[in-house]
Design a protein around this motif. Structure first.
Motif, PDB file in Angstrom:
ATOM      1  N   TRP A   1      46.639  48.371  34.576  1.00 24.14           N
ATOM      2  CA  TRP A   1      45.487  49.075  35.159  1.00 24.14           C
ATOM      3  C   TRP A   1      45.926  50.391  35.803  1.00 24.14           C
ATOM      4  O   TRP A   1      45.298  51.425  35.612  1.00 24.14           O
ATOM      5  CB  TRP A   1      44.798  48.165  36.180  1.00 24.14           C
ATOM      6  N   ARG A   2      47.033  50.332  36.547  1.00 25.44           N
ATOM      7  CA  ARG A   2      47.503  51.534  37.240  1.00 25.44           C
ATOM      8  C   ARG A   2      48.046  52.578  36.256  1.00 25.44           C
ATOM      9  O   ARG A   2      48.006  53.769  36.525  1.00 25.44           O
ATOM     10  CB  ARG A   2      48.589  51.166  38.259  1.00 25.44           C
TER      11      ARG A   2
ATOM     12  N   ASP B   1      43.909  44.161  43.563  1.00 26.61           N
ATOM     13  CA  ASP B   1      45.369  44.137  43.744  1.00 26.61           C
ATOM     14  C   ASP B   1      45.955  45.543  43.655  1.00 26.61           C
ATOM     15  O   ASP B   1      46.860  45.903  44.411  1.00 26.61           O
ATOM     16  CB  ASP B   1      46.021  43.246  42.680  1.00 26.61           C
ATOM     17  N   ALA B   2      45.445  46.335  42.686  1.00 30.22           N
ATOM     18  CA  ALA B   2      45.944  47.705  42.519  1.00 30.22           C
ATOM     19  C   ALA B   2      45.630  48.530  43.761  1.00 30.22           C
ATOM     20  O   ALA B   2      46.473  49.290  44.247  1.00 30.22           O
ATOM     21  CB  ALA B   2      45.316  48.339  41.280  1.00 30.22           C
TER      22      ALA B   2
ATOM     23  N   PHE C   1      47.886  47.504  46.594  1.00 30.90           N
ATOM     24  CA  PHE C   1      49.220  48.061  46.395  1.00 30.90           C
ATOM     25  C   PHE C   1      49.254  49.526  46.845  1.00 30.90           C
ATOM     26  O   PHE C   1      50.138  49.945  47.594  1.00 30.90           O
ATOM     27  CB  PHE C   1      49.595  47.942  44.916  1.00 30.90           C
ATOM     28  N   ASP C   2      48.258  50.305  46.386  1.00 32.06           N
ATOM     29  CA  ASP C   2      48.198  51.720  46.749  1.00 32.06           C
ATOM     30  C   ASP C   2      48.049  51.895  48.261  1.00 32.06           C
ATOM     31  O   ASP C   2      48.641  52.795  48.856  1.00 32.06           O
ATOM     32  CB  ASP C   2      47.034  52.406  46.029  1.00 32.06           C
TER      33      ASP C   2
ATOM     34  N   VAL D   1      48.036  44.374  36.738  1.00 34.08           N
ATOM     35  CA  VAL D   1      47.875  45.447  37.741  1.00 34.08           C
ATOM     36  C   VAL D   1      48.602  46.708  37.278  1.00 34.08           C
ATOM     37  O   VAL D   1      48.074  47.821  37.379  1.00 34.08           O
ATOM     38  CB  VAL D   1      48.401  44.980  39.127  1.00 34.08           C
TER      39      VAL D   1
ATOM     40  N   GLN E   1      49.705  38.501  36.630  1.00 37.71           N
ATOM     41  CA  GLN E   1      48.811  39.350  37.437  1.00 37.71           C
ATOM     42  C   GLN E   1      49.478  40.706  37.708  1.00 37.71           C
ATOM     43  O   GLN E   1      48.831  41.749  37.654  1.00 37.71           O
ATOM     44  CB  GLN E   1      48.494  38.618  38.751  1.00 37.71           C
TER      45      GLN E   1
END
Lengths: 177, 225
Positions: free
Chosen positions: A49-50, B36-37, B40-41, A46, A42
């Motif tokens: 994606w970022r 999730d991203a 996190f941000d 992520v 996961q």
């Protein structure tokens, strides 16, 4: 296609379908317990994606995905790090049964062999593990060098050493690597 | 079993999810990744904001006190100085965060990424180890100036001032010492081992090996199929 496409979500979905196996396999190589494998997988998704907006299309998509996933595995700081020192369990929960529809005895044997291979891979230091995993995935020295930043010759030498260690880790199962 | 067999075994390993066959699973995966991203941000944003706002609040308090004293016609340079110190801390934090956000997040290779991660970790380690100089001391000095200003006004006897000053110093030390210890502990317990681990990985990646024996080299010249 590059990350500049108007819809990053569609692009990501497309890549997930096409290259979803890369983070799966890398997370298995870098985490020991099933829960950690899922967590690392996961984390890799992520990070992909970022990092998507920064993909400039200068390298192949698969090369870029390998790079981001390896970066995540090597520089990650999750709880799994503390568990890495533990002994690898005899039956690896992160390895799914191979070809359930095939001959059960053969499937069992393949699962056993895959478990042994996985365990041997995981005993390698993280850097050598990354080289072996990329080589096992069929990447050439040049491609591995593009991902890691090492020269082709350097990759060759380091890989040779890693393969020897892998052989030692699979005593009795591997005759010659 | 040779390396080709290992490759075959590795490449044909069954994978638990097959999003291609299940668009709902794919959509769910993407939703989870996005969530999730974002989380996190959000965590990073609130952490940065919290630290800056804390320093700004201290500044606002001292600035308010200094302004009130100025308006009352009294000497207030100590309070203005006390206000300037936390403002400097907030400015330092803001500049540091902006610089951190501007640094390229994605490196071109794993090696470059390790360098980047190492630089970030060393920077964080330095900040925590030196927290006394850029955070605790300015805030403590500002507090001390504020307390000294109050004592100078309210206490006329020197023994009273000395005792009061001692009590204030002890209070400031009692508050700041645990914070200083916690930061040093975080730096040595969590960051230092990670730096060592990354340094080892970095060294392993960059290590220039001795030339291999000629037979090994010739066996290994062709890329792994």
């Amino acid at each position: 296609m590059t990350a500049r496409s108007p819809d990053p979500e569609s692009l990501f979905a497309e890549w997930l379908v096409e290259y979803g196996g890369i983070p799966r396999k890398l997370s298995r190589a870098y985490a020991f317990e099933a829960i950690d494998v899922e967590e690392l997988h996961q984390e890799m998704l992520v990070q992909l994606w970022r990092s998507l907006p920064q993909f400039r299309g200068q390298s192949r998509v698969s090369t870029w995905i390998y790079r981001v996933c390896l970066n995540t595995a090597l520089t990650g700081q999750r709880e799994r790090r503390r568990r890495e020192a533990r002994v690898v369990p005899a039956s690896d929960p992160s390895v799914d049964p191979v070809c359930p529809e095939a001959d059960p005895a053969e499937a069992h044997e393949r699962t056993e062999r895959l478990t042994s291979l996985m365990e041997a891979v995981r005993t390698l230091p993280p850097t050598e593990r990354s080289l072996i995993v990329l080589a096992l995935d069929g990447l050439s020295h040049r491609e591995i060098g593009e991902i890691t930043g090492q020269t082709e010759n350097h990759v060759g030498v380091a890989l040779l050493r890693a393969r020897r260690k892998l052989t030692a880790g699979m005593k009795g199962l591997v005759h010659e690597l | 079993m040779n390396f080709d067999d290992c490759q075959s075994l590795w490449q044909k390993q069954p994978l638990p999810t097959t999003p291609r066959a299940n668009s709902a699973a794919l959509a769910a995966t993407i939703r989870r990744v996005r969530a999730d991203a974002r989380a996190f941000d959000r965590t990073i944003f609130w952490r940065d904001l919290r630290e800056c706002v804390a320093a700004l609040l201290v500044f606002l308090f001292f600035a308010h006190e200094a302004r009130a004293k100025t308006l009352a016609g009294a000497s207030s340079w100590t309070l203005w100085l006390a206000a300037a110190l936390p403002l400097g801390v907030a400015g330092f934090l803001l500049i540091d965060r902006v610089r951190a956000h501007r640094r390229p997040k994605e490196a071109t290779t794993v090696l470059a990424s390790l360098d980047h991660a190492l630089a970030e970790l060393r920077h964080q380690h330095r900040l925590l180890m030196n927290v006394i100089w850029w955070y605790l001391l300015p805030i403590a000095l500002a507090t001390a100036l504020y307390m000294a200003d109050s004592f100078i006004v309210s206490t006329t006897s020197w023994p009273g001032r000395i005792i009061g000053g001692g009590i204030c110093a002890a209070m400031i030390a009692a508050v700041n010492y645990p914070i200083w210890r916690l930061n040093r502990r975080a730096a040595t317990l969590y960051l230092a081992p990670r730096i060592v681990r990354l340094e080892i990985e970095r060294r392993d990646f960059a290590d220039e090996f001795d030339p291999p024996p000629s037979n090994s080299a010739s066996n290994n010249k062709s890329p792994v199929p």
